[in-house]
Design an enzyme around this catalytic site. Structure first.
Site, PDB file in Angstrom:
ATOM      1  N   GLU A  85      48.724  36.418  17.639  1.00 56.93           N
ATOM      2  CA  GLU A  85      49.843  36.077  18.530  1.00 56.93           C
ATOM      3  C   GLU A  85      49.355  35.908  19.975  1.00 56.93           C
ATOM      4  O   GLU A  85      49.771  34.979  20.664  1.00 56.93           O
ATOM      5  CB  GLU A  85      50.910  37.176  18.429  1.00 56.93           C
ATOM      6  N   ARG A 141      57.692  32.446  18.094  1.00 58.76           N
ATOM      7  CA  ARG A 141      56.554  32.822  18.953  1.00 58.76           C
ATOM      8  C   ARG A 141      55.719  31.611  19.365  1.00 58.76           C
ATOM      9  O   ARG A 141      54.491  31.664  19.419  1.00 58.76           O
ATOM     10  CB  ARG A 141      55.643  33.851  18.272  1.00 58.76           C
ATOM     11  N   SER A 175      52.179  43.299  19.187  1.00 53.33           N
ATOM     12  CA  SER A 175      51.823  42.746  17.865  1.00 53.33           C
ATOM     13  C   SER A 175      50.651  41.797  18.012  1.00 53.33           C
ATOM     14  O   SER A 175      50.735  40.832  18.785  1.00 53.33           O
ATOM     15  CB  SER A 175      52.995  41.968  17.277  1.00 53.33           C
TER      16      SER A 175
HETATM   17  C1  LIG Z   1      53.442  46.934  24.041  1.00 52.72           C
HETATM   18  C2  LIG Z   1      53.750  45.460  23.924  1.00 52.72           C
HETATM   19  C3  LIG Z   1      54.875  45.064  23.254  1.00 52.72           C
HETATM   20  C4  LIG Z   1      55.190  43.692  23.126  1.00 52.72           C
HETATM   21  N1  LIG Z   1      56.326  43.353  22.457  1.00 52.72           N
HETATM   22  C5  LIG Z   1      56.662  42.043  22.334  1.00 52.72           C
HETATM   23  C6  LIG Z   1      57.866  41.666  21.662  1.00 52.72           C
HETATM   24  O1  LIG Z   1      58.633  42.499  21.195  1.00 52.72           O
HETATM   25  N2  LIG Z   1      58.148  40.340  21.551  1.00 52.72           N
HETATM   26  C7  LIG Z   1      57.328  39.374  22.076  1.00 52.72           C
HETATM   27  O2  LIG Z   1      57.651  38.201  21.942  1.00 52.72           O
HETATM   28  N3  LIG Z   1      56.185  39.715  22.741  1.00 52.72           N
HETATM   29  C8  LIG Z   1      55.839  41.014  22.878  1.00 52.72           C
HETATM   30  N4  LIG Z   1      54.672  41.356  23.534  1.00 52.72           N
HETATM   31  C9  LIG Z   1      53.793  40.292  24.058  1.00 52.72           C
HETATM   32  C10 LIG Z   1      53.993  39.975  25.574  1.00 52.72           C
HETATM   33  O3  LIG Z   1      54.614  41.041  26.230  1.00 52.72           O
HETATM   34  C11 LIG Z   1      54.808  38.720  25.802  1.00 52.72           C
HETATM   35  O4  LIG Z   1      54.201  37.613  25.161  1.00 52.72           O
HETATM   36  C12 LIG Z   1      54.973  38.391  27.297  1.00 52.72           C
HETATM   37  O5  LIG Z   1      55.859  37.315  27.470  1.00 52.72           O
HETATM   38  C13 LIG Z   1      53.643  38.056  27.960  1.00 52.72           C
HETATM   39  O6  LIG Z   1      53.887  38.028  29.368  1.00 52.72           O
HETATM   40  P1  LIG Z   1      52.691  38.146  30.396  1.00 52.72           P
HETATM   41  O7  LIG Z   1      53.228  37.858  31.754  1.00 52.72           O
HETATM   42  O8  LIG Z   1      51.991  39.414  30.210  1.00 52.72           O
HETATM   43  O9  LIG Z   1      51.786  36.922  29.916  1.00 52.72           O
HETATM   44  P2  LIG Z   1      50.201  36.796  29.963  1.00 52.72           P
HETATM   45  O10 LIG Z   1      49.608  37.680  28.921  1.00 52.72           O
HETATM   46  O11 LIG Z   1      49.715  36.930  31.347  1.00 52.72           O
HETATM   47  O12 LIG Z   1      50.020  35.287  29.471  1.00 52.72           O
HETATM   48  C14 LIG Z   1      50.420  34.904  28.162  1.00 52.72           C
HETATM   49  C15 LIG Z   1      50.297  33.381  28.046  1.00 52.72           C
HETATM   50  O13 LIG Z   1      51.226  32.767  28.942  1.00 52.72           O
HETATM   51  C16 LIG Z   1      50.530  31.936  29.876  1.00 52.72           C
HETATM   52  N5  LIG Z   1      51.221  32.083  31.165  1.00 52.72           N
HETATM   53  C17 LIG Z   1      51.396  33.223  31.893  1.00 52.72           C
HETATM   54  N6  LIG Z   1      52.088  32.956  33.016  1.00 52.72           N
HETATM   55  C18 LIG Z   1      52.338  31.616  33.018  1.00 52.72           C
HETATM   56  C19 LIG Z   1      52.995  30.724  33.911  1.00 52.72           C
HETATM   57  N7  LIG Z   1      53.547  31.151  35.051  1.00 52.72           N
HETATM   58  N8  LIG Z   1      53.053  29.402  33.583  1.00 52.72           N
HETATM   59  C20 LIG Z   1      52.504  28.958  32.420  1.00 52.72           C
HETATM   60  N9  LIG Z   1      51.864  29.736  31.545  1.00 52.72           N
HETATM   61  C21 LIG Z   1      51.784  31.061  31.826  1.00 52.72           C
HETATM   62  C22 LIG Z   1      49.112  32.461  29.906  1.00 52.72           C
HETATM   63  O14 LIG Z   1      48.180  31.488  30.326  1.00 52.72           O
HETATM   64  C23 LIG Z   1      48.927  32.859  28.447  1.00 52.72           C
HETATM   65  O15 LIG Z   1      48.634  31.732  27.655  1.00 52.72           O
HETATM   66  C24 LIG Z   1      54.338  42.719  23.682  1.00 52.72           C
HETATM   67  C25 LIG Z   1      53.185  43.132  24.376  1.00 52.72           C
HETATM   68  C26 LIG Z   1      52.894  44.485  24.501  1.00 52.72           C
HETATM   69  C27 LIG Z   1      51.681  44.911  25.280  1.00 52.72           C
END
Ligand SMILES: Cc1cc2nc3c(=O)[nH]c(=O)nc-3n(C[C@H](O)[C@H](O)[C@H](O)COP(=O)(O)OP(=O)(O)OC[C@H]3O[C@@H](n4cnc5c(N)ncnc54)[C@H](O)[C@@H]3O)c2cc1C
Length: 337
Positions: A332, A164, A235
């Site tokens: 996380e 992670r 998480s």
């Molecule tokens: C119900 C649920 C279940 C989940 N299950 C998992 C799981 O099983 N495994 C897991 O690993 N995660 C899980 N997650 C966490 C999440 O889905 C992941 O971390 C996902 O990759 C985040 O994507 P996002 O586009 O929403 O990122 P955001 O929340 O928008 O951003 C997350 C981080 O990435 C950065 N970021 C976003 N876009 C960019 C870009 N283009 N360039 C550089 N930095 C960027 C942001 O600044 C921030 O620091 C879960 C979340 C939820 C709500």
């Protein structure tokens, strides 16, 4: 680049916290990212990249500019004897992208089905689920350096992936805007079905990427609250990776403590959900913020909670686990404010 002022971030975070960003812009083409870099260098105003907002907690309003990533496109770049190289724009929805690869007949990403968010954020915390991590199928990514405006390419070594975590999360957070990610998907599928929950669920002759994806999606739907119904970020804490000596001390007092030996010798990963559950905090609630009744690791917004309310629940959990097990839980999601 069109910059809006005073924009509610409620639609842009899955906790559905009603924080406000001072400035907001949409990134829809590479040129927008380069303009963003110029704007950042000129204004010195902090910039936050947001995809699906599923790994963010806004404890307060954001005083800078939120750049919402909407870069689209997905294509098979080329294939060699053993693999196909698939490139996707950073703003593509992760799960839609996984299903698209499956529709094209490419296996590899199926265990990562139904993780919310975008392709561009997936490398940031090296997303993982059901025995697979992004690093297993990652080839390279393209990014723009906010400090210079330069377009750069990162390979797997540059990204420094770990559990992670990556270069983009803990070493240079916010410096590189990821614009596209390229995956290497082997032509010969490598099924990973030994993870608890998947074991024994599919007969050998039934295995296909689509079936694995459907199975993983069904399990996830039954275990995790849907952010569209109840705000959450999945998480909230990483599973602690402990020195074996520390883990054995805990096991001497709590014989059922889970322990998963890590590749690196002498390290054992334990379950943050188990630690929280042992503190009797599953389902704990103060006002509109609380811990999910379904899963002790998931903090939820029952409706109307602020980021501060949610963070205060997180602090209660951290203190309780520290008091009982002398283990410090690490969030996380990225906590803003
Ligand atoms: C119900 C649920 C279940 C989940 N299950 C998992 C799981 O099983 N495994 C897991 O690993 N995660 C899980 N997650 C966490 C999440 O889905 C992941 O971390 C996902 O990759 C985040 O994507 P996002 O586009 O929403 O990122 P955001 O929340 O928008 O951003 C997350 C981080 O990435 C950065 N970021 C976003 N876009 C960019 C870009 N283009 N360039 C550089 N930095 C960027 C942001 O600044 C921030 O620091 C879960 C979340 C939820 C709500």
């Amino acid at each position: 680049m069109n910059i809006l002022e005073t924009v509610s971030l409620k639609p842009y975070n899955t906790f559905r916290v009603d924080a406000v960003s001072r400035y907001f812009t949409r990134i829809q083409k590479l040129e927008d990212v380069q303009n963003l870099a110029r704007w950042y260098q000129h204004s010195k105003t902090p910039v936050l990249f947001v995809g699906g907002g599923s790994n963010l907690l806004f404890k307060e309003d954001y005083p800078g500019l939120v750049a919402h990533c909407e870069l689209s496109g997905k294509t098979c770049l080329y294939a060699d004897e053993s693999a196909r190289y698939i490139r996707a724009g950073a703003g593509e929805n992760w799960h839609d992208f996984v299903r698209w690869t499956i529709d094209q007949g490419y296996a590899g990403l199926e265990n990562l089905s139904l993780i919310p968010g975008t392709v561009g954020a997936a490398p940031v915390q090296n997303i993982g689920a059901y025995g697979v991590e992004l690093v297993d199928y990652f080839y390279s990514l393209d990014a723009v350096d906010m400090q210079t405006g330069e377009v750069c390419q990162f390979d797997v070594q540059d990204c420094q992936f770990s559990y992670r975590d990556s270069f983009f999360k803990s070493i240079q957070p916010g410096r590189y805007f990821i614009t596209a990610v390229t995956f290497r998907l082997p032509k010969q599928p490598e099924w990973k079905l030994d993870y608890a929950g998947l074991q024994g669920q599919l007969d050998d002759h039934q295995i296909s990427a689509r079936r694995v994806s459907d199975l993983v999606s069904d399990i996830r739907r039954s275990k995790l609250p849907d952010p569209a119904v109840m705000g959450n970020a999945g998480s909230f804490f990483k599973n602690p990776v402990l020195e074996e000596k520390v883990w054995l001390e805990i096991r001497a007092r709590f014989p059922e403590v889970p322990g998963y030996p890590q590749k690196e010798e002498g390290l054992i990963k334990t379950s943050a959900a188990w630690l929280i559950d042992q503190c009797g905090l599953k389902g704990y609630r103060v006002g509109a913020a609380g811990v999910s009744e379904q899963h002790a690791l998931v903090l939820v917004n029952h409706g109307g909670a602020t980021g501060k309310h949610i963070w205060s629940i997180a602090e209660t959990l951290i203190r309780a686990v520290e008091d009982r097990f002398s283990v410090t839980l690490e969030p996380e999601p990225r906590v803003i404010g």
